[in-house]
Enzyme design. Sequence first.
Site, short mmCIF file in Angstrom:
data_model
loop_
_atom_site.label_atom_id
_atom_site.label_comp_id
_atom_site.label_asym_id
_atom_site.label_seq_id
_atom_site.Cartn_x
_atom_site.Cartn_y
_atom_site.Cartn_z
CE1 TYR A 1 0.89 1.48 4.19
CE2 TYR A 1 1.24 -0.90 4.24
CZ TYR A 1 1.45 0.36 4.77
OH TYR A 1 2.22 0.51 5.89
CB SER B 1 6.85 1.94 10.97
OG SER B 1 6.38 1.33 12.14
CE LYS B 2 1.93 -3.33 6.51
NZ LYS B 2 2.61 -4.30 5.68
NE ARG B 3 7.01 -2.51 13.54
CZ ARG B 3 7.99 -1.78 14.05
NH1 ARG B 3 8.07 -1.55 15.33
NH2 ARG B 3 8.90 -1.27 13.25
#
Length: 494
Positions: free
Chosen positions: A14, A260-262
């Site tokens: 994504y 970040s994604k986290r």
Amino acid sequence: MSVRVRFAPSPTGYVHIGSLRTALYNYLFAKGNENGKYILRIEDTDRTRLVEGAVENMLEAMEWAGVNHDEGPVLLDGQISETGDFGPYVQSDRLEIYKKHIETLLEKGHAYYCFCTKERLDQVREQQKANGETPKYDGHCRDIDLEEARKRAAAGESYVIRLKLPVNRDIMFDDVVRGKVVVNTNDVDDQVLIKTDGFPTYHFAVIVDDHHMGITHVIRGEEWLPSTPKHVYMYEAFGWDAPRYVHLPNILNSEKKKLSKRHGDVAVKDFKEKGYLPEALVNYISLLGWSPEDNSEIMSIEEIISKFSLERVSKSGGVFDVEKLNWINSHYLKEADLDRLTELASRYFVEGGYVSEDEIKDKWDWMKSIISATREKLDYLKQVVDYIPLFLGETVDMEDENAKEMVELDHVPDMLEVFKGKILESEELTKDSTKKILKAVQKETGHKGKNLFMPVRVAVSGQCHGPDLNEMLVILGKDLISKRIDFVKNNYCK
Ligand code: GLU
């Protein structure tokens, strides 16, 4: 020479907020320069990390954000094609070009075949670590004769091709954000340029492509700063001029770590799905690492373009602050065209089961009036679902004790009765007519201010707060108002 910049994502999933920021800064810089061109290039040479549909997602996200490129892959009827004279713009379509160029470096002695096995490389690395050294390729294959190496490769031996950096030489470049950067080649690895699968690495392809696409400024994330000396050296090896480098600071989360994604929502599509407006997201993101001289915050894209300069990009990372994004988005929600917002919000009415796809047209005005009454309260459009139930049903749930107390006051039942009578008598309800009705109730009963508005608000909604009272009354209409008042009188009033 006109400015040519590029955004060069790898299609690995994504689109991240950080990617949108990099794309946006490239776009802003190009648009702010006469004849500037902004190019999109897909860097898909790492075949292990490819994700199906990622290019399409990228193109859709950029189109949604309005960060449109002048050259590169485009989606036409769901199919990817290309526009521009410097293509192909997808690296896997450029393999012949890389093959030709690696030959140049081999012939000039700036690259060499390396036959080291993974086991050997692991062993060397372990040994270096044990000696307290920074792991680095030990140069084992640097001096193999080129003809001999070609024979071994032709005989089927597995190999990579590495950059042959000179020993102990300072490499210097001037970064627009960071200033002068000097790195000694002794601290840099002989970078792999061609992998065992025959594909170039990012480091090799990026040089060949930036050169052939006429890129004048490389604007990218600061994680690429340590690789830049290798890149600068390759330009020298080819005898080409290097572009200007502009390394953007990381975007940080609230704990001041790299976003970040986290750490929750960082995908552009998540913001789209929640009903953030693209112009708001773009406005907010433009400020993550840059600020205009006059410190304005709410700016149209045209204003951002006219104010943007690379010199004002900061060295330290901007913190991604959802509160501030919400503030900016709510500003744009208040200004936006109501039909556009209704169009965007209709999916939330459908998802919540309040309206079916087929009913959208019939219920358009109702949805629109709800958006109009509530948009002042929304940070993003999806939050409208919290308000829809307010406008549905003949009964009223009291939200809390405060609400209950409000309708338990002695004067309330008679006052509500007067109010209801006037509502039922009136012709069509409008914002104006409901205002007049409330005035008339005040005149007739002598109750005013909080004693008038609060019980009416609570009787029709069950809450002491909420959207504009007059707009809410218009949306509810005579029938629901009178039924809700009867319900509250029967169940809550004293
Ligand atoms: N493909 C690289 C990335 O995804 C591009 C880095 C660059 O702009 O040179 O980050």
